[in-house]
Scaffold this active site. Structure first.
Site, PDB file in Angstrom:
ATOM      1  N   SER A   1     -13.346  14.560  80.100  1.00 17.14           N
ATOM      2  CA  SER A   1     -12.487  13.885  80.733  1.00 17.14           C
ATOM      3  C   SER A   1     -11.081  13.709  79.087  1.00 17.14           C
ATOM      4  O   SER A   1     -12.120  13.673  77.741  1.00 17.14           O
ATOM      5  CB  SER A   1     -11.964  12.171  80.681  1.00 17.14           C
TER       6      SER A   1
ATOM      7  N   TYR B 187     -16.298   3.789  80.075  1.00 23.27           N
ATOM      8  CA  TYR B 187     -15.993   5.058  80.590  1.00 23.27           C
ATOM      9  C   TYR B 187     -15.366   6.081  79.716  1.00 23.27           C
ATOM     10  O   TYR B 187     -16.539   7.284  79.829  1.00 23.27           O
ATOM     11  CB  TYR B 187     -14.216   5.774  82.205  1.00 23.27           C
TER      12      TYR B 187
END
Length: 247
Positions: free
Chosen positions: A142, A156
């Protein structure tokens, strides 16, 4: 001949989003794919579609938090197709929230799925790759793991940055030409990732951002295909794929 003819690829998180799009595209380009996810009915339906279109596809129910499930995925792939050339670690969740909320259960879940799940894939596939004399590990990371974490995304982003670090470590340990690694970091992509977000305000904000600025999962799938299609002496170490309009 199709560019991925003869390649055998296992994909986690293949029940939707990037994983599903990757399975469909790689099969269209000639690869045999094994779709892995917890939702058996969904991966069975996608595999059926692929076979109906003339492709080769099998399924394996997998929870990436269980090391034995990744071992079974690799074994299933070899039993079905004789080898495994590529493992795509795609499964991921994002129950993000501010650190001050102390949602420790979500922190643990992200570590278990996003990081430990990827490590389970490494542990399952790497010995086989070395025995075969070749193999390719691809992980969907990501852009959140590239920079300082945005509000509510600290844990995250930490899990995603950790995956990138593991990839770099594996690359430095694999200069004998046997194992290739590719980390692909998407920006806003039209998937159901927001469904894993437990905070309703954050979930709505992320969904609005996705509606306003996002790319289709097929865009990330094309990046996966590009990395896999390279000749054996070429390694695409990292690819960032984001909407042109994303800040």
């Amino acid at each position: 001949m199709l560019p991925l003819h003869g390649k055998i690829v296992a994909i986690t998180g293949a029940s939707g989003g990037i994983g599903e799009a990757t399975a469909r595209l790689l099969a269209q380009r000639g690869a045999a794919v094994v779709l892995a996810a917890r939702r058996s009915e969904r991966i069975d339906a996608v595999a059926h579609d692929i076979r109906e279109e003339g492709g080769r596809a099998a399924t394996c129910v997998v929870d990436v938090t269980r090391a034995e499930d990744l071992q079974r995925l690799v074994a299933t792939t070899i039993d079905r197709y004789g080898r495994i050339d590529v493992l795509v670690n795609n499964a991921g969740i994002a129950p993000i929230s501010p650190l001050a909320d102390f949602d420790t259960a979500s922190w643990s879940a992200m570590i278990d799925v996003n990081l430990r799940g990827m490590l389970h894939g490494v542990a399952a596939a790497l010995p086989v790759f070395r025995e075969q004399g070749s193999g390719h590990l691809v992980s969907i990371v990501s852009v959140a793991g590239l920079y300082g974490a945005s509000p509510a995304m600290a844990v995250y982003a930490a899990t995603k940055n950790a995956v990138r670090t593991v990839h770099e470590g594996l690359r430095t340990e694999s200069t004998d030409g046997v194992v290739r690694t590719t980390a692909i970091s998407p920006g806003y992509t039209r998937t159901d990732l927001a469904n894993s977000m437990t905070d309703p305000h954050i979930r709505e904000r992320i969904r609005k951002n996705m509606d306003a600025v996002s790319i289709p999962p097929a865009a990330v799938a094309r990046a996966v295909a590009f990395a896999i299609e390279q000749p054996d002496d070429v390694e695409i170490g990292e690819i960032n794929v984001r909407p042109t309009a994303q800040a």
